[in-house]
Write an enzyme that holds these catalytic residues in place. Structure first.
Site, PDB file in Angstrom:
ATOM      1  N   HIS A  65       0.827  -1.204   0.000  1.00 42.64           N
ATOM      2  CA  HIS A  65       0.000   0.000   0.000  1.00 42.64           C
ATOM      3  C   HIS A  65       0.866   1.260   0.000  1.00 42.64           C
ATOM      4  O   HIS A  65       0.542   2.255  -0.653  1.00 42.64           O
ATOM      5  CB  HIS A  65      -0.926  -0.033   1.212  1.00 42.64           C
ATOM      6  CG  HIS A  65      -1.705   1.215   1.418  1.00 42.64           C
ATOM      7  ND1 HIS A  65      -1.517   2.040   2.485  1.00 42.64           N
ATOM      8  CD2 HIS A  65      -2.667   1.804   0.660  1.00 42.64           C
ATOM      9  CE1 HIS A  65      -2.341   3.077   2.405  1.00 42.64           C
ATOM     10  NE2 HIS A  65      -3.045   2.958   1.309  1.00 42.64           N
ATOM     11  N   GLU A  68       2.009   1.915  -3.415  1.00 45.57           N
ATOM     12  CA  GLU A  68       0.919   2.475  -4.217  1.00 45.57           C
ATOM     13  C   GLU A  68       0.919   4.000  -4.124  1.00 45.57           C
ATOM     14  O   GLU A  68       0.765   4.707  -5.124  1.00 45.57           O
ATOM     15  CB  GLU A  68      -0.414   1.914  -3.741  1.00 45.57           C
ATOM     16  CG  GLU A  68      -1.626   2.507  -4.447  1.00 45.57           C
ATOM     17  CD  GLU A  68      -2.839   2.588  -3.556  1.00 45.57           C
ATOM     18  OE1 GLU A  68      -3.428   3.691  -3.462  1.00 45.57           O
ATOM     19  OE2 GLU A  68      -3.203   1.565  -2.937  1.00 45.57           O
ATOM     20  N   HIS A  69       1.097   4.521  -2.911  1.00 47.58           N
ATOM     21  CA  HIS A  69       1.183   5.975  -2.747  1.00 47.58           C
ATOM     22  C   HIS A  69       2.388   6.545  -3.479  1.00 47.58           C
ATOM     23  O   HIS A  69       2.295   7.576  -4.163  1.00 47.58           O
ATOM     24  CB  HIS A  69       1.305   6.315  -1.258  1.00 47.58           C
ATOM     25  CG  HIS A  69       0.011   6.303  -0.513  1.00 47.58           C
ATOM     26  ND1 HIS A  69      -0.527   7.421   0.076  1.00 47.58           N
ATOM     27  CD2 HIS A  69      -0.859   5.297  -0.266  1.00 47.58           C
ATOM     28  CE1 HIS A  69      -1.670   7.111   0.659  1.00 47.58           C
ATOM     29  NE2 HIS A  69      -1.892   5.824   0.472  1.00 47.58           N
ATOM     30  N   GLU A 145      -3.523   7.898   7.732  1.00 47.12           N
ATOM     31  CA  GLU A 145      -4.665   7.160   7.179  1.00 47.12           C
ATOM     32  C   GLU A 145      -5.076   6.035   8.112  1.00 47.12           C
ATOM     33  O   GLU A 145      -6.260   5.792   8.345  1.00 47.12           O
ATOM     34  CB  GLU A 145      -4.318   6.597   5.805  1.00 47.12           C
ATOM     35  CG  GLU A 145      -5.458   5.806   5.181  1.00 47.12           C
ATOM     36  CD  GLU A 145      -5.081   5.147   3.879  1.00 47.12           C
ATOM     37  OE1 GLU A 145      -5.849   4.271   3.427  1.00 47.12           O
ATOM     38  OE2 GLU A 145      -4.030   5.472   3.323  1.00 47.12           O
TER      39      GLU A 145
END
Length: 444
Positions: A65, A68-69, A145
């Site tokens: 993840h 992905e950023h 997040e």
């Protein structure tokens, strides 16, 4: 997670209504799927990588993840943020999402901008540039997040704990966002290692859906993706096996932020396997029968609208599109004055009665009709079609499996559903969770 969502949809119910799909493979091993829809001059362009949270090295939870950023940072030719700015300047939008089994990137633009989208996505497949400042900035973003989406939500915390209890050995028990103490240690080298290891054409699926011609897509794909060399580091995705579960696992989470307590349970359940999707189809229909409707499902009728209602909400769901075994879940929010033990007992009675008697013929026919209708309506959503094919190929299914799925659903019998319930809805293979308000302190 951030920039992510998982979409489960149905296909058309008959071959006459099936979408026009062309598939082929580039010389470097990249799979390509083209879904034609000429009703509007727009296109969805997606690249799926066969890597997700379940493919991370031990101790680096959240790295898929995190990367992905970082993919929205710069390349050799693009400045940080320029990728999305370019898409927006063309009147389009872009995003990405990560799951346990895949990471996907997409853009939705006018059809005549497809060549540019391929140019941009092919560039960041191999030319990503990361600075230490990029790492520090995005690491702070993903930690924030987690605070907002998980740590601030008692329900999300319970689900995270339940998955960890459900999967003792398999990496599906590790949260996609990552464990906070490991996220804090993610660094530039970890991100680059994951990028180099997994981001290659022979580990990717290109899905293009919309107002396109297959041969034109092939020419563009060969021009932009074709020159990228495959990676010799891509191997079969063999993961640690989950040991047989022989005893129910139970958790209770108390939190002062809880206003509505509830009981939820997840059972280990088989996934859709290529060439053998019949049991998954039966479980899909079982979920719809038990808790798919807030008015007509068995849970709704037995728990919310019966002679002695015990719940204000109930549902059931099946998550079977994965590389390995997934889960079948049930969920009940009791009425005020009804404790969780009563709600759970009532839920278990509905399940036990169903296992004993099987589905009502009228209920079964209604669910079949609803599924057929959903499959037809889903064809109007080009984005949904692109995601359905991309997700399927990312977890080991084939284009043929996706196209066979409607007929397999339609062939399910009441006996198939009843047998699936007997096999899967066994509390010895389940995790039951109670979410409750914090206990009141007793003053001596």
């Amino acid at each position: 997670m951030l920039r992510n969502a998982i979409v489960l949809c149905f296909l058309a119910a008959t071959p006459a209504l099936a979408e026009e799909v062309t598939s082929f493979e580039l010389g470097n091993g990249m799979d390509v799927v083209v879904i034609e829809d000429h009703r509007a001059p727009v296109v969805t362009h997606m690249v799926w990588y066969r890597t997700g949270a379940a493919d991370e090295p031990p101790g680096q939870s959240g790295i898929a993840h995190f990367l992905e950023h970082l993919m929205f940072k710069g390349t050799d030719t693009l400045a940080p943020g320029e990728f999305s700015a370019t898409v927006e300047a063309q009147g389009g939008n872009d995003n990405a999402f990560t799951s346990w089994d895949y990471t996907a990137y997409f853009q939705r633009v006018a059809a005549d901008r497809l060549d540019l989208m391929m140019q941009l996505e092919a560039d960041r497949m191999r030319n990503l540039q990361l600075s230490e400042e990029d790492i520090a900035t995005e690491r702070a973003v993903i930690i924030e997040e987690r605070k907002q989406r998980t740590d601030s939500s008692p329900g999300a915390l319970l689900q995270e704990q339940m998955r960890a209890a459900q999967f003792l050995n398999h990496p599906y028990g590790i949260p996609i966002i990552g464990w906070k103490h490991e996220m804090e240690q993610l660094d530039r080298q970890a991100a680059l290692d994951h990028y180099v290891r997994f981001y290659a054409p022979n580990n990717a699926i290109l899905v293009v859906a919309g107002d396109v011609e297959p041969e034109a897509v092939r020419a563009m794909a060969e021009r932009h993706y074709g020159p990228i060399a495959p990676s010799n580091a891509i191997t079969d995705r063999i993961r640690p096996a989950e040991p047989p579960q022989i005893a129910e696992r139970r958790l209770t989470l108390r939190d002062e932020r809880v206003s509505e307590p509830y009981v939820t349970r997840t059972y280990l359940a088989p996934e859709r396997d290529s060439g053998d999707q019949s049991k998954a189809a039966a479980l899909s229909i079982l979920a719809a029968l038990l808790g798919g409707s807030g008015q007509t499902s068995l849970f709704a009728q037995g728990l919310q609208f019966g002679e002695a209602p015990v719940a204000v909400f109930s549902s059931a769901y099946y998550d079977g599109t994965g590389l390995d075994d997934g889960t079948f879940g049930v969920f009940v929010v009791p009425m005020p004055g009804v404790d969780l033990a009563q709600a759970e007992a009532a839920m278990d009675k509905v399940i036990a009665d169903f296992i004993e008697t099987g589905p009502d013929p009228d209920d079964f026919a209604r669910i079949k009709t609803q599924i057929r209708a959903e499959q037809i309506y889903a064809r109007d959503n080009v984005d949904g079609l692109a995601r359905r094919y991309g997700e399927a190929l990312a977890v080991g299914l084939t284009v043929q499996d996706v196209q066979d799925w409607p007929a397999i659903l339609d062939a399910v019998t009441p006996e198939d559903v009843q047998q699936a319930a007997r096999e899967v809805l066994d509390r010895r293979r389940a995790v039951t969770g109670w979410l409750m308000p914090a206990a009141e302190e007793v003053t001596p």
